[in-house]
Design a protein around this motif. Structure first.
Motif, PDB file in Angstrom:
ATOM      1  N   LEU A  30       0.747  -1.257   0.086  1.00 58.49           N
ATOM      2  CA  LEU A  30      -0.088   0.078   0.094  1.00 58.49           C
ATOM      3  C   LEU A  30       0.949   1.114  -0.247  1.00 58.49           C
ATOM      4  N   PHE A  31       1.903   1.208   0.620  1.00 61.55           N
ATOM      5  CA  PHE A  31       2.824   2.379   0.726  1.00 61.55           C
ATOM      6  C   PHE A  31       3.622   2.506  -0.300  1.00 61.55           C
ATOM      7  N   GLY A  32       3.831   1.337  -1.311  1.00 55.91           N
ATOM      8  CA  GLY A  32       4.470   1.515  -2.612  1.00 55.91           C
ATOM      9  C   GLY A  32       3.202   2.547  -3.590  1.00 55.91           C
ATOM     10  N   THR A  33       2.031   1.907  -3.317  1.00 64.98           N
ATOM     11  CA  THR A  33       1.031   3.009  -4.309  1.00 64.98           C
ATOM     12  C   THR A  33       0.994   4.231  -3.845  1.00 64.98           C
ATOM     13  N   ILE A  34       1.390   4.482  -2.649  1.00 66.45           N
ATOM     14  CA  ILE A  34       1.042   5.866  -2.095  1.00 66.45           C
ATOM     15  C   ILE A  34       2.250   6.524  -2.584  1.00 66.45           C
ATOM     16  N   ALA A  35       3.575   6.018  -2.686  1.00 69.64           N
ATOM     17  CA  ALA A  35       4.713   6.646  -3.501  1.00 69.64           C
ATOM     18  C   ALA A  35       4.277   7.100  -4.801  1.00 69.64           C
ATOM     19  N   ILE A  36       3.736   6.137  -5.653  1.00 72.77           N
ATOM     20  CA  ILE A  36       3.277   6.483  -6.905  1.00 72.77           C
ATOM     21  C   ILE A  36       2.321   7.446  -7.160  1.00 72.77           C
ATOM     22  N   SER A  37       1.354   7.662  -6.305  1.00 65.97           N
ATOM     23  CA  SER A  37       0.355   8.626  -6.150  1.00 65.97           C
ATOM     24  C   SER A  37       1.010   9.996  -5.816  1.00 65.97           C
ATOM     25  N   LEU A  38       2.063  10.014  -5.050  1.00 71.31           N
ATOM     26  CA  LEU A  38       3.062  11.265  -4.740  1.00 71.31           C
ATOM     27  C   LEU A  38       3.662  11.704  -6.211  1.00 71.31           C
ATOM     28  N   LEU A  39       4.298  10.702  -6.876  1.00 71.65           N
ATOM     29  CA  LEU A  39       5.081  10.984  -7.820  1.00 71.65           C
ATOM     30  C   LEU A  39       3.933  11.540  -9.138  1.00 71.65           C
ATOM     31  N   ASN A  40       2.868  10.930  -9.360  1.00 77.54           N
ATOM     32  CA  ASN A  40       2.016  11.310 -10.159  1.00 77.54           C
ATOM     33  C   ASN A  40       1.496  12.825  -9.953  1.00 77.54           C
ATOM     34  N   LEU A  41       1.613  13.233  -8.583  1.00 78.28           N
ATOM     35  CA  LEU A  41       1.268  14.625  -8.266  1.00 78.28           C
ATOM     36  C   LEU A  41       2.314  15.505  -9.014  1.00 78.28           C
ATOM     37  N   LEU A  42       3.567  15.153  -8.754  1.00 77.37           N
ATOM     38  CA  LEU A  42       4.626  16.006  -9.065  1.00 77.37           C
ATOM     39  C   LEU A  42       4.793  15.879 -10.720  1.00 77.37           C
ATOM     40  N   TYR A  43       4.654  14.719 -11.345  1.00 72.08           N
ATOM     41  CA  TYR A  43       4.770  14.765 -12.603  1.00 72.08           C
ATOM     42  C   TYR A  43       3.879  15.596 -13.392  1.00 72.08           C
ATOM     43  N   HIS A  44       2.672  15.704 -12.910  1.00 71.64           N
ATOM     44  CA  HIS A  44       1.604  16.601 -13.557  1.00 71.64           C
ATOM     45  C   HIS A  44       1.177  17.849 -12.843  1.00 71.64           C
ATOM     46  N   TRP A  45       2.295  18.437 -12.186  1.00 70.66           N
ATOM     47  CA  TRP A  45       1.702  19.421 -11.383  1.00 70.66           C
ATOM     48  C   TRP A  45       0.991  20.584 -11.795  1.00 70.66           C
ATOM     49  N   LYS A  46       1.174  21.063 -13.058  1.00 69.37           N
ATOM     50  CA  LYS A  46       0.676  22.001 -13.792  1.00 69.37           C
ATOM     51  C   LYS A  46      -0.810  21.682 -14.339  1.00 69.37           C
ATOM     52  N   LYS A  47      -1.314  20.419 -14.362  1.00 72.74           N
ATOM     53  CA  LYS A  47      -2.444  20.091 -15.022  1.00 72.74           C
ATOM     54  C   LYS A  47      -3.496  19.652 -13.772  1.00 72.74           C
ATOM     55  N   ILE A  48      -3.170  19.540 -12.389  1.00 75.83           N
ATOM     56  CA  ILE A  48      -3.872  19.281 -11.224  1.00 75.83           C
ATOM     57  C   ILE A  48      -4.255  20.444 -10.586  1.00 75.83           C
TER      58      ILE A  48
END
Length: 442
Positions: free
Chosen positions: A281-299
């Motif tokens: 579950l913490f691995g998927t939390i890390a992915i969610s954080l990366l997705n936020l940083l990857y698409h910062w301007k679109k969120i």
């Protein structure tokens, strides 16, 4: 008759027929006249001959017919027939289409893995009922999370070091009957050999049940434990799967869970039996954080979402310091999720976009003659190449830490006296929980 007069006559004819169809509630005549009209030379009739979805009828002097059709790549284009040259009026944003695709996806992997974990937990309760006569441990001091006996979890495959590698003073005599039995309700009850306690085919003079790095992902301590993990999976991991797909989430899920148990096996006390999908579950939390940083301007409101992510992560790690909670799985799963995310996720926004090729006829011919893999690498910006370097470094780090900590678990090469405080606070003897007594009598 001049071409200009012919065009004006054709346009007025289209306008009259569409207006008549609008008044009398019929669209078939308008569609037929549009399909039979002349179109720009570089567009085939098949591009415009689809079922019209929307009409905008203006006055008779400045009337435009807006036909929204779906082209071959799935984007919506609109054309105005007020003049000879088609004018794009509506453009569908690619990010909007991506969001629509994500909403249509189903998180099948998370759903299936959650069902499997529920079935396994029901099996734990039944097994506990058969051995002890009740589905859960009634003495909350032994299991406050409303679940089975701890020794039963060891017998079913919990991450328990004496069943996995040799420990001096513990596994020297595996035939000794001084180990607790899976059916022993009182703590300290003995009378079984190590093989009987470990189960799963037993152990030899050198225990090596390596599959205890994998099986514990599906086991849970109690009702409270599995309920919290399932809520996290269905709320967080399911959304992550919609974004990255089932194959990637499966890789990250198992890699994070396995490495969490590997890390804990190196530093946690040997007497602790560790289970649960918290590392995954913490691995998927890390992915969610990366997705936020990857698409910062679109969120929308990315700073607020970042603060929420950080607070959630800090609180989860803080709760991991309490007794009975394996913080090593949290830390290991989060680290593995970050590294695997860097390795297999798509590039951040604007990093993966190819530069527009030249518009000359020679450049177009050269582009058409390229092979598919050559087109993939052609016209990529410098940032794209740099990000692939980051990917390779992340893959190397994943392999390195897996090999290093797995080898250290069996050889004891890495020694760290303070690392136990990652998973406990030095109060009330919390850090001594799980320490095995290696004297000859117990």
């Amino acid at each position: 008759m001049s071409s200009d007069k012919m065009n004006r006559g054709r346009r007025s004819s289209i306008n009259r027929h569409v207006q008549w169809a609008h008044v009398h509630g019929s669209s078939s005549l308008a569609k037929r006249d549009i399909n039979n009209s002349s179109y720009p030379e570089y567009k085939s009739r098949s591009d415009f001959g689809q079922q019209p979805r929307r009409y905008y009828l203006g006055n008779t002097t400045q009337q435009h017919i807006l036909v929204v059709g779906v082209n071959s790549i799935g984007t919506d284009n609109s054309y105005s027939f007020g003049n000879r040259t088609p004018t794009p009026l509506v453009r569908t944003d690619a990010s909007l289409m991506s969001e629509t695709t994500e909403q249509q996806r189903r998180p099948w992997f998370i759903w299936i893995i959650s069902i499997i974990e529920i079935c396994v937990f029901i099996g734990e309760l039944i097994y506990n009922w058969v051995l002890i006569g009740r589905p859960i441990e009634t003495d909350l001091s032994k299991n406050p999370l409303f679940g089975p006996n701890a020794f039963l979890l060891i017998n079913m495959g919990a991450s328990f070091s004496p069943c996995m590698h040799a420990i001096d003073g513990i596994t020297n005599n595996v035939g000794s009957t001084k180990f607790p039995c899976p059916s022993s309700s009182p703590l300290g009850g003995t009378g079984c050999t190590l093989s009987e306690l470990c189960g799963l085919g037993g152990v030899s003079s050198t225990p090596n049940q390596w599959y205890r790095f994998i099986i514990p992902i599906f086991l849970h301590v109690g009702i409270v434990h599995i309920a919290l993990n399932l809520i996290g999976q269905l709320l967080i991991a399911a959304e992550v799967e919609k974004k990255i797909g089932a194959i990637r989430i499966a890789i990250i899920y198992f890699a994070s869970g396995i490495f969490g148990f590997i890390l804990g096996s190196n530093f946690a006390p040997n007497g602790l039996a560790r289970v649960g999908c918290s590392g995954s579950l913490f691995g998927t939390i890390a992915i969610s954080l990366l997705n936020l940083l990857y698409h910062w301007k679109k969120i929308a409101n990315p700073k607020i979402q970042l603060i929420v992510h950080l607070i959630d992560i800090i609180m989860s790690f803080a709760l991991g310091l309490l007794p009975g909670v394996d913080n090593f799985s949290h830390v290991g799963g989060f680290i593995m999720g970050l590294l695997f995310g860097l390795a297999i996720l798509s590039s951040p926004t604007n990093f993966g976009r190819a530069l527009k090729p030249k518009r000359s006829k020679r450049a177009k011919n050269e582009w058409n003659n390229l092979r598919s893999y050559e087109k993939f690498f052609r016209n990529r910006p410098r940032g794209w190449w740099m990000w692939w370097l980051v990917r390779f470094i992340a893959v190397g780090m994943v392999i390195a830490i897996f090999v290093t900590f797995t080898e250290s678990f069996y050889t004891g090469r890495i020694q760290c006296s303070w690392c136990k405080y990652i998973s406990c606070l030095p109060v009330n003897g919390w850090c001594d929980v799980g320490m095995l007594n290696t004297n000859s009598s117990t």
